[in-house]
Design an enzyme around this catalytic site. Structure first.
Site, PDB file in Angstrom:
ATOM      1  N   LYS A   1       0.844  -1.188   0.000  1.00 23.19           N
ATOM      2  CA  LYS A   1       0.000   0.000   0.000  1.00 23.19           C
ATOM      3  C   LYS A   1       0.877   1.234   0.000  1.00 23.19           C
ATOM      4  O   LYS A   1       1.644   1.464   0.935  1.00 23.19           O
ATOM      5  CB  LYS A   1      -0.894  -0.026   1.241  1.00 23.19           C
ATOM      6  CG  LYS A   1      -1.779   1.177   1.361  1.00 23.19           C
ATOM      7  CD  LYS A   1      -2.820   0.931   2.427  1.00 23.19           C
ATOM      8  CE  LYS A   1      -3.616   2.173   2.705  1.00 23.19           C
ATOM      9  NZ  LYS A   1      -4.593   1.948   3.766  1.00 23.19           N
TER      10      LYS A   1
ATOM     11  N   LYS B   1      -2.190  -1.679  -3.870  1.00 20.01           N
ATOM     12  CA  LYS B   1      -3.025  -0.480  -3.857  1.00 20.01           C
ATOM     13  C   LYS B   1      -2.170   0.777  -3.883  1.00 20.01           C
ATOM     14  O   LYS B   1      -1.210   0.817  -3.114  1.00 20.01           O
ATOM     15  CB  LYS B   1      -3.871  -0.530  -2.578  1.00 20.01           C
ATOM     16  CG  LYS B   1      -4.688   0.695  -2.296  1.00 20.01           C
ATOM     17  CD  LYS B   1      -5.379   0.546  -0.972  1.00 20.01           C
ATOM     18  CE  LYS B   1      -5.881   1.906  -0.561  1.00 20.01           C
ATOM     19  NZ  LYS B   1      -6.193   1.956   0.837  1.00 20.01           N
TER      20      LYS B   1
HETATM   21  C1  PBG Z   1      -7.601   2.911   5.137  1.00 16.30           C
HETATM   22  C2  PBG Z   1      -7.989   2.883   3.709  1.00 16.30           C
HETATM   23  C3  PBG Z   1      -7.822   3.904   2.772  1.00 16.30           C
HETATM   24  C4  PBG Z   1      -8.362   3.420   1.574  1.00 16.30           C
HETATM   25  C5  PBG Z   1      -8.845   2.161   1.811  1.00 16.30           C
HETATM   26  N1  PBG Z   1      -8.597   1.838   3.143  1.00 16.30           N
HETATM   27  C6  PBG Z   1      -7.290   5.272   2.949  1.00 16.30           C
HETATM   28  C7  PBG Z   1      -5.861   5.438   3.208  1.00 16.30           C
HETATM   29  O1  PBG Z   1      -5.097   4.495   3.288  1.00 16.30           O
HETATM   30  O2  PBG Z   1      -5.451   6.582   3.379  1.00 16.30           O
HETATM   31  C8  PBG Z   1      -8.398   4.167   0.274  1.00 16.30           C
HETATM   32  C9  PBG Z   1      -9.309   3.621  -0.750  1.00 16.30           C
HETATM   33  C10 PBG Z   1      -9.635   4.581  -1.853  1.00 16.30           C
HETATM   34  O3  PBG Z   1      -9.010   5.635  -2.023  1.00 16.30           O
HETATM   35  O4  PBG Z   1     -10.562   4.248  -2.608  1.00 16.30           O
HETATM   36  N2  PBG Z   1      -8.647   2.453   5.970  1.00 16.30           N
END
Ligand code: PBG
Length: 329
Positions: free
Chosen positions: A200, A253
């Site tokens: 991530k 992601k």
């Molecule tokens: C954290 C989380 C995020 C997203 C999914 N889970 C935000 C982040 O990491 O800042 C982002 C998903 C998206 O932008 O569609 N709980």
């Protein structure tokens, strides 16, 4: 001059020939649809930065589940917006919170729908970070990894108890997959699977989500626990760690700016692999289409195909319903 007699062009002559030799398929069953359940609303509340997407009251959960199955979409991932937030995200452990209530409603309305839950404290903390904070001796505020992991494990067990098929930790704390696995097994949820947000990145493309889930960090950023966009080898280390700790599925992601990483992880693991086509990736297509710059449906299908082509088995995407409709679902 010996030109080869078989030329790719021949296989492009008709749409049935093209379909016959297409290397990458796209089907409604490839998609996981993200849903935002808000404990404090009675009617859907459109998210300004994500055209077509709304925060939903839990009372809409059953209908959503049936609508997805009717379109051939087999899975949803749930996010929660609680009534109250505090420093430790305690509302995220409430078995009467929006996520466990929505899980129950969706599983009883459509038992075949695979329900995933996002396991993270950022939706429930007043500071909006993905962890519990502590102040170091030098005065710097940092995320307390181990205290956070303990809460995540309890949250995962609570979601499993509500009926979630897959829990998906999205926080990037070290050791959380193993801790969640042990907690699930200890509570009798040996069959609940874990999909880790293994790779991530600290990305600008989460912008609209922060409005959707009302979780923008109130200070600082997430670079202390999310990955640097310049790093690709580190992704393989993260993926290997989560696999060793017992993750059943891995995720990369965001998707589009990291298709190379998706391909690398695909080659390095035999686990099922998901990619999250995140909020900013969704909204930028809508914005460009609204400005008359691109054809939304075509761009969407091209993007989704590219993510599959790079190696994703599953795509978490806000486009799921529209794409499924175009695919005849
Ligand atoms: C954290 C989380 C995020 C997203 C999914 N889970 C935000 C982040 O990491 O800042 C982002 C998903 C998206 O932008 O569609 N709980």
């Amino acid at each position: 001059m010996g030109f080869p007699t078989i030329r790719p062009r021949r296989l492009r002559a008709t749409s049935s020939l093209r379909a016959l030799v297409r290397e990458t398929s796209l089907a409604p069953s490839d998609f996981v649809y993200p849903l935002f359940f808000h404990a404090g609303i009675e009617e859907p509340r459109p998210i300004r930065t994500m055209p077509g997407i709304s925060q939903l009251p839990v009372s809409h959960a059953a209908e959503q589940a049936k609508g997805l199955v009717a379109r051939g979409v087999r899975s949803a991932i749930l996010f929660g917006l609680p009534k109250t937030k505090d420093a430790t995200g305690s509302s995220g452990l409430d078995p009467d919170g929006p996520v466990p209530r929505a899980v129950k409603a969706m599983k009883s309305a459509a038992p075949e729908l695979v329900v995933m839950t996002d396991v993270c404290v950022d939706e429930y903390t007043d500071h909006g970070h993905c962890g519990i904070l502590r102040t170091r001796r030098d005065g710097e505020v940092e995320v307390d990894n181990d205290a956070t992991v303990e809460i995540l494990a309890r949250m995962a067990v609570m979601h499993a108890g509500a009926g979630a098929d897959i829990v998906a930790p999205s926080d990037m704390m070290d050791g959380r997959v193993g801790a969640i696995r042990r907690a699930l097994d200890g509570a009798g949820f040996e069959t609940t699977a874990i999909m880790s947000y293994a790779v991530k990145y600290a990305s600008a493309f989460y912008g609209p989500f922060r409005e959707a889930a009302d979780c923008a960090p109130q200070f600082g950023d997430r670079a202390g626990y999310q990955m640097d966009p310049g790093n690709a080898r580190e992704a393989l280390r993260e993926a290997a760690l989560d696999e060793a700790e017992g993750a059943d599925l891995l995720m990369v992601k965001p998707a589009l700016p990291y298709l190379d990483v998706l391909r690398d992880v695909r080659k390095a693991t035999n686990l099922p692999l998901a990619a999250y086509n995140v909020s900013g990736e969704y909204s930028m297509l809508h914005a460009a289409a609204a400005a008359g710059m691109i054809d939304l449906d075509r761009a969407m299908m091209e993007v989704l195909t590219s993510i599959r082509r790079a190696g994703a088995d599953l795509i978490l995407t806000y486009h799921a319903l529209r794409a499924a409709e175009l695919l005849g679902g």
